[in-house]
Scaffold this active site. Structure first.
Site, PDB file in Angstrom:
ATOM      1  N   VAL A  64      48.279   3.181 -29.697  1.00 26.33           N
ATOM      2  CA  VAL A  64      46.937   3.200 -30.274  1.00 26.33           C
ATOM      3  C   VAL A  64      46.071   4.103 -29.403  1.00 26.33           C
ATOM      4  CG1 VAL A  64      44.953   1.827 -30.993  1.00 26.33           C
ATOM      5  CG2 VAL A  64      47.244   0.838 -31.098  1.00 26.33           C
ATOM      6  N   ASP A  93      49.824 -13.951 -38.898  1.00 24.32           N
ATOM      7  CA  ASP A  93      49.957 -13.623 -37.472  1.00 24.32           C
ATOM      8  C   ASP A  93      48.599 -13.709 -36.768  1.00 24.32           C
ATOM      9  OD1 ASP A  93      51.526 -13.089 -35.298  1.00 24.32           O
ATOM     10  OD2 ASP A  93      51.469 -10.921 -35.528  1.00 24.32           O
ATOM     11  N   GLU A 138      49.323  -0.494 -27.045  1.00 23.22           N
ATOM     12  CA  GLU A 138      50.706  -0.282 -27.440  1.00 23.22           C
ATOM     13  C   GLU A 138      51.196  -1.546 -28.117  1.00 23.22           C
ATOM     14  OE1 GLU A 138      54.051   1.817 -28.028  1.00 23.22           O
ATOM     15  OE2 GLU A 138      52.746   2.614 -26.454  1.00 23.22           O
ATOM     16  N   GLY A 139      51.793  -1.404 -29.292  1.00 26.17           N
ATOM     17  CA  GLY A 139      52.355  -2.551 -29.987  1.00 26.17           C
ATOM     18  C   GLY A 139      53.664  -2.174 -30.631  1.00 26.17           C
ATOM     19  N   GLY A 140      54.255  -3.113 -31.366  1.00 28.38           N
ATOM     20  CA  GLY A 140      55.508  -2.826 -32.038  1.00 28.38           C
ATOM     21  C   GLY A 140      55.368  -1.705 -33.045  1.00 28.38           C
ATOM     22  N   PHE A 141      54.191  -1.547 -33.620  1.00 27.44           N
ATOM     23  CA  PHE A 141      53.924  -0.470 -34.573  1.00 27.44           C
ATOM     24  C   PHE A 141      53.987   0.886 -33.892  1.00 27.44           C
ATOM     25  CE2 PHE A 141      51.321   2.359 -37.068  1.00 27.44           C
ATOM     26  CZ  PHE A 141      51.442   1.924 -38.382  1.00 27.44           C
ATOM     27  N   LYS A 195      46.084   4.172 -34.963  1.00 25.20           N
ATOM     28  CA  LYS A 195      47.406   3.582 -34.762  1.00 25.20           C
ATOM     29  C   LYS A 195      48.449   4.576 -35.264  1.00 25.20           C
ATOM     30  CE  LYS A 195      46.235  -1.328 -35.211  1.00 25.20           C
ATOM     31  NZ  LYS A 195      46.531  -2.569 -35.939  1.00 25.20           N
TER      32      LYS A 195
END
Length: 746
Positions: A422, A534, A416-419, A436
């Protein structure tokens, strides 16, 4: 048994060699023969059956040879389609060029990122909706004509000789690959084969170039090499008779010792598929090494195309005077008409661009996707935003992705990310993927989706994650990547106890060097020069063999080499962002160098930069490392879990390089190519006097200080300006990982 003059067929009794590791047979004379029975050879890792008059289909058993690393069956008479192809997991090179294979190209081959040569076959290229219905044939404009070609083979620069400009062909940064040049000329080259005796399975581009400082004539000072075959092709020529001049000089096999003088380079030359030189030896023809030689030929062009091919038939010497020097070598090529051209040569800038675009299969696919989007007039607002974009990647349908992920089942969720989330999935052909999914709540939205897709689809490197394709359908934006079994470096080092990996020292060294090579490629070797912005542990993924692959290009920036820096919106992650970028928005390649230094410190110490300080006086890992440098106790930084089981010189080297990379002054940080050399011990690490400034004076820690203050003042309802920064939206951070990586857009 290379070019031995033997006649076929290969005896069936060869299958009794069950312990054979390498089988090399080439250039067999005589009648055709079926594919030999090799399936008892369970230990074999190299099969090279080149130009052996083999007919029929490629047996399915070949894909089940688990230890196979190299398969070369080029220049045979193989036919049929490639079906149910699952490549052996250790395969490094696949060469099928020069056969009669047909049908669709399996996704399992296209998605590997490995050196694969499928040229000179009859494959069709699948369209976005109807696989196999589109045959890829470059189309060119009948009224556009050229009449010449001048190439400085292997040269990084253009060279002007006698008023004629010879274009360097090494500017692409590619090695054994096909490259199309559409800049004022419409030509290209395709190189194939592997210098198998030099033990370089990373296929470095430098293997295919030779350079000599002993040649005063710059046209002969560089050369392009190929271990098997290299073809130069020219499109859109006016039909007629042409004068072809091939320029040679033996600039590599020049050892003056008796042993070195035994080296012989022998290859064949074809023009328009006609053999014009057999067993050609540059040194013998020129009367010595480092001696220029020009060979003249005439060629007839009847379909607008000219092809010049150099082919190594296995003759000459291979390991003398050194490994990896056999195969054809060419210094320069010039082509001129033997007639008065009837058509004016078009020198505009737009025409070559049009031809290059039309000749690129990536844009062919993109056009199909764009037409699909336009014709069906998707109602999604996001889809409408993407309608004008050239999508240079494979398109998956939402139905395919849902089937692969079991309709985005929560049991398949791996991050799990800001995007957004997954998911792990499996395509119909068995390929394991990571998907994603753009969250409807994503603050970055289309911008980062397009940025990541555009960046990574143009890049291929062993230390960059591979993008298989995307899905843009309805309100869904999906990126489809290769699945990497060991998740991220951050999770391996700092994740929940059950997810951590016991990384021994050789593995840490390999990971560190691999990350450095990946960033060096982005900065210096890729045609697109990119600042990632990043670099951190969560954006370094690990495959099954714990090889690192840089991911997450949502924040990456293209860099204009003519500018010393880019003024841009600040983006990155607290603890990894370079001070000059965090404070003033001053962005150069050195920002990535700084971030790499932090990751290297985390790797050697097993500690997170933001979560570690042995006592309150040290705000972070870098702060502590700087103090250890001043006191001469660098090895105290090494992870306690390693005990004494690590290479002290390598560990000290890694720490020194990390501290050099995190210097407060960007001008004192090394380039990433130098970082690779320092880590590998081929470049001496410069002595740098430790910075003795106090914590309060060191700008490297200002952002961290502001962040700590903000965290302590939880009563604030808004984020202090300048204290936090925008993070990449696509970090596949493990859903159970709790590391502190605070990132908010300014």
């Amino acid at each position: 048994m290379q070019a031995s003059g033997l006649e076929g067929p290969i005896p069936s009794s060869i299958s009794a060699l069950e312990n054979l590791v390498t089988l090399i047979i080439s250039d067999i004379n005589g009648a055709t023969q079926p594919f030999p029975y090799l399936w008892n050879m369970t230990a074999i890792n190299r099969i090279i059956l080149k130009k052996c008059n083999i007919v029929g289909q490629i047996p399915q058993e070949i894909w089940q040879m688990s230890k196979l690393r190299v398969l070369d069956v080029s220049f045979n008479l193989l036919s049929g389609q490639l079906v149910k192809v699952t490549l052996p997991k250790d395969l490094k090179f696949l060469y099928l060029t020069g056969n009669n294979l047909s049908g669709n190209i399996p996704a399992s081959i296209l998605s590997t990122g490995l050196p694969v040569d499928l040229s000179y076959n009859n494959f069709t290229w699948p369209g976005p909706d109807q696989p196999g219905q589109h045959k890829f044939v470059p189309q060119f404009f009948d009224r556009i004509h050229w009449h010449s070609m001048y190439i400085n083979c292997g040269g990084t620069n253009d060279v002007k000789m006698n008023g004629t400009m010879y274009v360097g062909d090494a500017t692409s940064g590619l090695g054994g690959a096909a490259t199309l040049y559409g800049n004022n000329d419409n030509w290209g080259f395709s190189s194939t084969g592997d210098f198998r005796d030099d033990n370089d399975e990373l296929n470095a581009a430098s293997r295919y170039l030779a350079q000599s400082t002993s040649m005063s004539n710059q046209l002969y000072a560089t050369a392009r090499l190929s271990p098997l075959s290299i073809t130069y092709f020219r499109y859109c020529l006016e039909n007629g008779s042409y004068s072809v001049r091939l320029h040679f000089a033996e600039i590599e096999i020049i050892n003056s010792t008796r042993y070195g003088r035994l080296g012989r380079r022998i290859f064949n030359i074809y023009i328009q598929d006609q053999l014009v030189e057999e067993n050609f030896n540059i040194e013998a023809e020129a009367g010595g090494v480092l001696t220029p030689l020009t060979k003249h030929y005439n060629a007839n062009v009847t379909n607008g195309e000219l092809e010049i091919r150099f082919y190594w038939a296995g003759k000459g010497t291979q390991a003398i005077p050194s490994r990896g020097v056999h195969g054809p070598l060419i210094s320069a090529i010039s082509v001129d008409p033997n007639f008065k051209p009837q058509h004016k040569e078009n020198k505009t800038k737009t025409v070559p661009i049009i031809i290059g675009v039309v000749g690129s299969f990536l844009v062919f696919l993109a056009s199909g996707i764009l037409i699909w989007i336009y014709c069906f007039k998707a109602k999604s607002h996001r889809e409408q935003d993407l309608r004008g974009l050239d999508l240079q990647t494979v398109s998956f349908t939402l139905k395919q992705i849902k089937a692969a992920t079991n309709n985005f089942d929560s049991g398949n969720k791996i991050g799990e990310g800001g995007f957004g989330p997954v998911y792990k999935g499996q395509l119909a052909d068995g390929t394991i993927i990571a998907v994603k999914q753009l969250s409807s709540k994503s603050s970055q939205g289309n911008r980062e989706f397009l940025n990541e897709m555009g960046m990574i689809s143009c890049l291929q490197h062993p230390n960059l994650v591979k993008l298989y394709g995307c899905c843009i359908e309805g309100n869904q934006l999906l990126l489809v990547y290769e699945y990497l079994e060991n998740n991220s470096l951050s999770r391996a080092l700092f994740g929940p106890e059950y997810s951590r990996i016991n990384l021994d020292w050789p593995t840490r060294q390999k990971i560190c060097v691999g990350i450095a090579k990946g960033i060096a490629f982005l900065h210096e070797e890729s045609r697109l020069k990119i600042v990632h912005r990043d670099i951190k542990g969560t954006n370094v993924l690990l495959d099954r063999d714990l090889n690192p692959k840089i991911s997450d290009f949502g924040l990456a920036k293209l860099s204009d080499e003519d500018k010393t820096h880019i003024s841009t919106r600040i983006a990155g992650t607290i603890g990894y962002i370079a001070p000059e970028y965090a404070l003033w928005g001053y962005l150069t390649y050195k920002a990535d160098v700084y971030s790499f230094g932090i990751v290297a410190l985390e790797l050697v110490s097993g500690k997170h930069n933001m979560n570690y300080g042995p006592v309150d006086e040290y705000t972070c890992l870098l702060d502590w490392a700087c103090h250890l440098q001043q006191s001469g106790k660098l090895l105290e930084l090494v992870d306690d879990k390693l005990g004494s089981n690590y290479n002290k010189s390598e560990a000290e080297r890694m720490i020194k390089v990390a501290l050099l990379c995190t210097n407060a002054s960007p001008s004192l940080r090394p380039t990433m190519s130098d970082v690779v050399g320092m880590l590998e011990g081929t470049i001496t690490i410069p002595d740098v006097i430790p910075n003795a400034c106090s914590y309060n004076e060191d700008l490297r820690f200002k952002a961290i200080r502001d962040h700590r203050s903000y965290i302590r003042s939880q009563g604030h309802t808004s984020t202090p300006a300048g204290s936090l920064f925008e993070s990449s939206s696509t970090s596949a951070r493990d859903i159970n990982e709790t590391n502190e990586e605070s990132c908010i857009e300014v």
